[in-house]
Write a protein that holds these residues in place. Structure first.
Motif, mmCIF file in Angstrom:
data_model
loop_
_atom_site.group_PDB
_atom_site.id
_atom_site.type_symbol
_atom_site.label_atom_id
_atom_site.label_comp_id
_atom_site.label_asym_id
_atom_site.label_seq_id
_atom_site.Cartn_x
_atom_site.Cartn_y
_atom_site.Cartn_z
ATOM 1 N N LYS A 69 2.400 2.803 -6.111
ATOM 2 C CA LYS A 69 2.944 3.327 -4.863
ATOM 3 C C LYS A 69 1.861 3.946 -3.986
ATOM 4 C CE LYS A 69 7.700 4.159 -6.375
ATOM 5 N NZ LYS A 69 8.784 5.162 -6.502
ATOM 6 N N ALA A 70 0.852 4.533 -4.625
ATOM 7 C CA ALA A 70 -0.245 5.142 -3.854
ATOM 8 C C ALA A 70 -1.003 4.069 -3.079
ATOM 9 C CB ALA A 70 -1.190 5.897 -4.784
ATOM 10 N N LEU A 71 -1.220 2.901 -3.709
ATOM 11 C CA LEU A 71 -1.895 1.802 -3.033
ATOM 12 C C LEU A 71 -1.054 1.298 -1.862
ATOM 13 C CD1 LEU A 71 -4.136 -0.312 -2.790
ATOM 14 C CD2 LEU A 71 -2.929 -1.684 -4.505
ATOM 15 N N PHE A 72 0.264 1.211 -2.066
ATOM 16 C CA PHE A 72 1.133 0.754 -0.991
ATOM 17 C C PHE A 72 1.096 1.736 0.180
ATOM 18 C CE2 PHE A 72 5.200 0.408 1.233
ATOM 19 C CZ PHE A 72 5.174 -0.946 1.556
ATOM 20 N N SER A 73 1.108 3.032 -0.122
ATOM 21 C CA SER A 73 1.027 4.043 0.941
ATOM 22 C C SER A 73 -0.288 3.922 1.702
ATOM 23 C CB SER A 73 1.155 5.454 0.342
ATOM 24 O OG SER A 73 2.450 5.646 -0.191
ATOM 25 N N LYS A 74 -1.357 3.621 0.971
ATOM 26 C CA LYS A 74 -2.655 3.449 1.637
ATOM 27 C C LYS A 74 -2.623 2.242 2.563
ATOM 28 C CE LYS A 74 -7.617 3.041 0.806
ATOM 29 N NZ LYS A 74 -8.705 2.901 -0.188
ATOM 30 N N ILE A 75 -1.919 1.189 2.167
ATOM 31 C CA ILE A 75 -1.785 0.009 3.026
ATOM 32 C C ILE A 75 -1.096 0.386 4.335
ATOM 33 C CG2 ILE A 75 -0.543 -2.183 3.286
ATOM 34 C CD1 ILE A 75 -1.088 -2.679 0.289
#
Length: 600
Positions: A447-453
């Motif tokens: 989820k952290a990677l998705f938020s960064k996207i």
């Protein structure tokens, strides 16, 4: 620069000074009228050899303009020469087995000390390189008075036909919908497309077309037209591919009564007008406007994707598929096949229902089914139409009414390749991820990677007004990442340029019971992100899945709004592949770029 009636400055400028301009992105290239970067390595070496020997070189013409509140020099004539100089200095090729000595001038030594340049091979003698740096390049600089002024200077400079081909002269500075479509579609198919018409000279090398397999640019042998032996390398240099596209755009827009010839092309570009008939240029503009410019481009792209799929299934080049023995000058045969598929797919709304049968039907069709006269440049509409009808008969049994009502969700072969190439010149507007799970076994959704996207997308939207930013999931931008993906899932990536299309299928099947569920999860997560309702709505409405040679990628897109985009109450901008927070002290500068502030 002092102003005179002609507002023209002619002077010599050292190569060292020109390199300083290059490093500060002073040189701009306008692709609306500039030709492709197509000098071969031998041509570049020959030019540098002339400089080394002190021979005089042709004058370089520049327009003094203001871009983004800074002084810039737009290259009107001499782009190939300037590129040769800069690429030699930056170690991209040698001359007589020796590379430019980076210790010779302060700028290159500093670049080397900072790790931005690395000395290659055997360095050229410093004395020779110092002489190169001192060499005076003749420059003519004039004060730009608007785009039309630059266009007219460019046209007059090349009006004698010695510099540009007929097609390049037609396209030079042309701003009609027809010319813009031909330019855009041609770049997309060649692979040298860019996100904007205005580029820094330093970005042009990434989309240069070269006959050598260098570490940058586009190998001419990989270009669709050359790979399939439809036209020659020299014909590509002369922009004959654009003449083919111009014919296709005109035929599919105006109707089936247009012959093909040089004078017809001139008329389509508004160079020649027959007083007895309404202007062809006006006819094609109205026809494109009726269909919609974007729809015309999309229709042509869809059919190209179909044709690429057919060639992929046949495991042959276009030339080898159509003929028992290799043929020369087969651009007319290409048009017949292309326009037949266009008739079946776009006009009749059908799709390929039997690929193997279609491939067999097309096999040796150039020898057996398509009968064309061997005349000169004038190709009658009657012969073209009768040839299309003759080929359509045997092919139509392998097509059926399409079940897909949304053609934009079909294969995106050339459109995706187009985005990949644009990313090489506009890094700040593109981002790529292989997936949203790490490559360790049983890894959870990141989820952290998705938020960064999503944060990255908001930063892209703040790059400039009207900016379009993309994050594509299912693509690796490094070979080692693609290799790690293959080791984890047993799926090899499909390479294109410096990218590997891995797709999200393996990850989706492993963790989400398929792409549809994976897609739904991502869509739902967008609405939970701390961004504006406008950005949530735009990203969610424009998320799409597309297929590239049976690999599914997910495309997230954002466009700039009327005001800057925020993430969790903060504003970000993107520089290259990095994002940075905008401090409050710079808010006024950020907001001043956008059309209006929302009313309270």
């Amino acid at each position: 620069m002092s102003k005179t009636n002609v507002e023209l400055s002619i002077k010599g400028e050292s190569i060292q000074s020109l390199y300083g301009y290059y490093l500060t992105d002073t040189f701009l290239v306008n692709r609306r009228y500039q030709r492709k970067l197509v000098w071969t390595l031998d041509e570049k070496r020959s030019f540098i050899d002339s400089v080394i020997k002190g021979y005089p070189v042709p004058l370089i013409l520049l327009a003094d303009i203001v871009s983004n509140n800074a002084r810039r020099l737009e290259i009107i004539d001499g782009m190939q020469r300037l590129n040769a100089i800069m690429s030699f200095i930056e170690q991209e090729f040698d001359v007589n087995n020796e590379y430019f000595n980076l210790d010779s001038i302060a700028d290159t030594k500093l670049q080397m000390d900072d790790g931005k340049l690395v000395q290659k091979g055997k360095p050229m003698a410093r004395e020779i390189c110092a002489n190169i740096a001192r060499y005076q390049i003749p420059l003519s600089v004039f004060q730009e008075k608007g785009a039309s002024h630059v266009d007219e200077v460019f046209r007059r400079l090349n009006a004698n036909g010695r510099h540009l081909s007929k097609q390049e002269l037609r396209q030079a500075g042309a701003t009609s919908k027809f010319a813009s479509l031909v330019r855009r579609i041609s770049c997309s198919i060649r692979g040298d497309s860019s996100a904007t018409d205005i580029l820094n000279l330093s970005a042009m090398k990434n989309i240069s077309i070269t006959s050598k397999n260098l570490s940058y640019g586009i190998n001419v042998d990989d270009v669709f037209w050359i790979k399939n032996n439809i036209i020659t390398r020299e014909s590509l240099r002369e922009s004959n591919d654009e003449e083919i596209i111009a014919d296709i755009v005109a035929w599919t827009s105006i109707g089936k009564s247009l012959r093909s010839s040089s004078d017809i092309l001139n008329q389509l570009y508004g160079f020649e007008v027959n007083d007895n008939d309404s202007s062809l240029a006006q006819q094609v503009e109205i026809a494109i406007q009726k269909i919609n410019e974007e729809q015309v481009a999309l229709n042509i792209q869809i059919v190209f994707d179909k044709l690429i799929s057919i060639l992929d299934a046949s495991e042959k080049t276009f030339n080898a598929l159509l003929f028992e023995k290799q043929q020369a000058k087969i651009s007319r045969y290409f048009q017949i096949v292309y326009l037949t598929i266009f008739e079946l797919v776009i006009v009749q709304g059908k799709d390929i229902s039997n690929m193997s049968g279609l491939v067999k039907a097309l096999n040796k069709s150039g020898d057996k089914l398509i009968k064309l006269s061997q005349g000169g440049g004038n190709w009658s509409a009657k012969e073209k139409q009768s040839s299309i009808e003759m080929l359509e008969g045997p092919l139509k049994k392998y097509f059926a009414k399409s079940k897909n009502n949304d053609p934009t969700r079909q294969q995106w072969i050339t459109r995706l390749e187009n985005i990949l190439m644009q990313s090489s010149t506009e890094q700040s507007l593109y981002d790529f991820k292989m997936g949203l799970h790490s490559l360790t076994k049983d890894a959870k959704f990141d989820k952290a990677l998705f938020s960064k996207i999503i944060k990255t997308l908001t930063a892209m939207a703040n790059t400039m007004p009207g900016a379009s930013g993309y994050c594509i999931i299912g693509i690796a931008d490094a070979k080692r990442s693609a290799s790690a993906f293959e080791k984890r899932y047993g799926v090899a990536g499909t390479s294109y340029s410096n990218y590997w299309i891995t797709g999200v299928d393996a990850e989706a099947d492993t963790y989400h019971n398929g792409v549809d569920t994976y897609f739904t999860k991502i869509t739902q997560l967008i609405h939970s992100q701390p961004i504006s309702d406008r950005d949530k709505d735009y990203i969610a409405r424009n998320i799409t899945t597309v297929s590239y040679f049976n690999k599914t990628v997910i495309i997230l897109k954002i466009e700039s709004g009327q005001v800057p985009s925020f993430y969790d109450g903060q504003y970000f901008v993107r520089h290259g592949s990095n994002i940075a927070e905008v401090p409050p002290v710079n808010f006024s500068n950020l907001f001043s770029r956008f059309p209006q502030v929302p009313q309270t």
